[in-house]
Design a protein around this motif. Structure first.
Motif, short mmCIF file in Angstrom:
data_model
loop_
_atom_site.label_atom_id
_atom_site.label_comp_id
_atom_site.label_asym_id
_atom_site.label_seq_id
_atom_site.Cartn_x
_atom_site.Cartn_y
_atom_site.Cartn_z
N THR A 256 0.82 -1.20 0.00
CA THR A 256 0.00 0.00 0.00
C THR A 256 0.86 1.25 0.00
N SER A 257 1.94 1.24 0.75
CA SER A 257 2.84 2.40 0.79
C SER A 257 3.46 2.67 -0.57
N ILE A 258 3.85 1.59 -1.26
CA ILE A 258 4.46 1.76 -2.58
C ILE A 258 3.44 2.33 -3.57
N VAL A 259 2.22 1.78 -3.56
CA VAL A 259 1.18 2.26 -4.48
C VAL A 259 0.85 3.73 -4.20
N LEU A 260 0.65 4.06 -2.92
CA LEU A 260 0.35 5.45 -2.56
C LEU A 260 1.51 6.37 -2.93
N GLY A 261 2.73 5.88 -2.72
CA GLY A 261 3.90 6.69 -3.06
C GLY A 261 3.96 7.02 -4.54
N VAL A 262 3.70 6.02 -5.38
CA VAL A 262 3.72 6.25 -6.83
C VAL A 262 2.62 7.23 -7.23
N ILE A 263 1.41 7.03 -6.69
CA ILE A 263 0.31 7.94 -7.01
C ILE A 263 0.62 9.36 -6.55
N GLY A 264 1.15 9.50 -5.34
CA GLY A 264 1.48 10.82 -4.81
C GLY A 264 2.55 11.52 -5.63
N VAL A 265 3.58 10.76 -6.04
CA VAL A 265 4.64 11.35 -6.86
C VAL A 265 4.08 11.86 -8.18
N LEU A 266 3.23 11.07 -8.82
CA LEU A 266 2.64 11.49 -10.10
C LEU A 266 1.79 12.75 -9.92
N ILE A 267 1.01 12.80 -8.82
CA ILE A 267 0.17 13.99 -8.59
C ILE A 267 1.04 15.21 -8.39
N VAL A 268 2.10 15.08 -7.60
CA VAL A 268 2.99 16.23 -7.34
C VAL A 268 3.68 16.67 -8.62
N PHE A 269 4.17 15.71 -9.41
CA PHE A 269 4.86 16.06 -10.65
C PHE A 269 3.92 16.80 -11.61
N VAL A 270 2.73 16.24 -11.80
CA VAL A 270 1.78 16.85 -12.74
C VAL A 270 1.34 18.22 -12.26
N THR A 271 1.04 18.35 -10.97
CA THR A 271 0.58 19.63 -10.42
C THR A 271 1.67 20.69 -10.51
N THR A 272 2.89 20.31 -10.12
CA THR A 272 4.00 21.27 -10.17
C THR A 272 4.31 21.69 -11.60
N TYR A 273 4.31 20.72 -12.51
CA TYR A 273 4.57 21.04 -13.91
C TYR A 273 3.50 21.98 -14.46
N GLY A 274 2.25 21.71 -14.12
CA GLY A 274 1.17 22.59 -14.58
C GLY A 274 1.26 23.98 -13.98
N ASN A 275 1.61 24.07 -12.71
CA ASN A 275 1.74 25.38 -12.06
C ASN A 275 2.83 26.22 -12.71
N ILE A 276 3.95 25.59 -13.01
CA ILE A 276 5.06 26.35 -13.59
C ILE A 276 4.73 26.76 -15.02
#
Length: 377
Positions: A256-276
């Protein structure tokens, strides 16, 4: 105004996106920390139970067994070359600093003739034995020399009580206590101290040594080399079911930690990329008025460090507090708050690393020529 002040002002102007990123970090880290905290707590409780209650390593004299076979059928044979577990074996165990032994209970076990039948005699060190077996409840007191305690089965069958005597080897021994029913062999045993059991049975060595240790696997392997005359066995069957449950929950927590980690990383990457990308014009203006690219990188890194650090700290704290609140409800167990520096450092470092990496993934927007960036206005 410093670069840090600019970064803080930028976060304040984008409260919605900042809050979303912080909550993403908090949610992922808190769930991961909570699951791993529960798994660690369950594992520690199992180890604590093994340490506090009952023996998990048993030492007995080594012997060779000869089995007879007739026409392919095996029948019980005989034991030969039975080695003795001498008294110095106990001293070698106690004096060894490498053994994580929390309890030790040697025994002298034999049988003697009574008035009508033979009795099982068990010589024990009562303070250590009762510490390892808290389910032993004795009505009366512990025996001294030439005194005995009898099991509940003997007391009921022969109508004996405290103050009665038991004939053993043509001599009467006062009964000073009766052990409450356990459902085991103790119900039909006669208990006494070592000196009396030696005199009754004539046995001049240990019949068995029970140990309680936090690391039964390592202890059993080490004792097999330390005591070549003994057979060392680990009692793993008693805790196999509990251990399997803890292992399954630990594996579930990890996946569960690995799955949540992957999902969280993707959300952060996409959100940060969109913000910039949405701030291309703003970044172009900063370059046009004299900000260097390293200054812009520094502002963006400060922004994401503040966000990821806040999310990491809040996520760790909420992850440690969640098991305390939900443990009694969901798992029927109480979890106490314990600050774990390793988990805290790992959680916060991971959130910072993800945040900083997400900035560099959006370097194209930062690397635009000022005139090209201004064309987005």
């Amino acid at each position: 105004m410093t670069l840090t002040d600019i970064a803080i002002q930028n976060l304040r102007r984008r409260k919605g996106k900042t809050t979303f990123l912080v909550l993403t970090f908090v949610l992922v880290i808190s769930i991961t920390v909570a699951l791993n905290t529960l798994a660690k707590s369950m594992h520690d409780d199992l180890q604590k139970s093994l340490t506090q209650y009952g023996a998990n390593v048993v030492i007995t004299p080594k012997s060779e067994h000869f089995t007879l076979s007739y026409g392919g059928l095996s029948v019980p044979g005989v034991n030969y070359e039975v080695k003795q577990l001498n008294y110095d074996s106990l001293a070698r165990i106690k004096s060894n600093p490498d053994l994580a032994v929390s309890g030790i209970a040697p025994k002298i076990i034999g049988s003697v003739t009574g008035a009508k039948k033979r009795y099982l005699i068990i010589g024990v060190d009562f303070p250590n034995e009762l510490k390892m077996k808290p389910w032993w409840q004795i009505n009366g007191r512990q025996p001294g020399d030439q005194e005995v305690i009898i099991g509940s089965g003997i007391a009921s069958k022969e109508n004996l009580g405290i103050g009665s005597t038991l004939a053993l080897n043509h001599q009467n021994y006062p009964i000073v206590g009766i052990m409450e029913e356990t459902g085991g062999s103790e119900d039909n045993g006669v208990f006494t101290n070592f000196s009396t059991s030696r005199a009754l049975t004539g046995i001049d060595s240990w019949s068995m040594i029970e140990l309680n240790t936090a690391q039964p696997n390592k202890t059993a392997a080490y004792l097999s080399e330390l005591l070549p005359e003994a057979k060392v066995a680990e009692i793993s069957q008693l805790v196999q079911g509990a251990k399997e449950s803890v292992d399954r929950f630990s594996n579930f927590s990890l996946i569960t930690s690995i799955v949540l980690g992957v999902i969280g990383v993707l959300i952060v990457f996409v959100t940060t990329y969109g913000n910039i990308n949405d701030r291309v014009a703003e970044l172009g203006i900063l370059q046009a008025i004299g900000f260097r690219r390293r200054h812009i990188y520094s502002i963006l890194i400060r922004e994401i460090v503040l966000v990821s650090l806040s999310g990491g700290v809040l996520g760790y704290l909420s992850g440690e507090l969640t098991p305390i609140l939900l443990g009694p409800i969901a798992f029927q167990k109480t979890v106490s708050f314990q600050f774990n520096p390793l988990i805290a450092l790992t959680a916060i470092s991971a959130s910072l690393l993800v945040g900083i990496v997400s900035i560099f993934l959006a370097r194209r927007a930062i690397s635009l020529n000022p005139l090209e960036a201004l064309s987005y206005i």
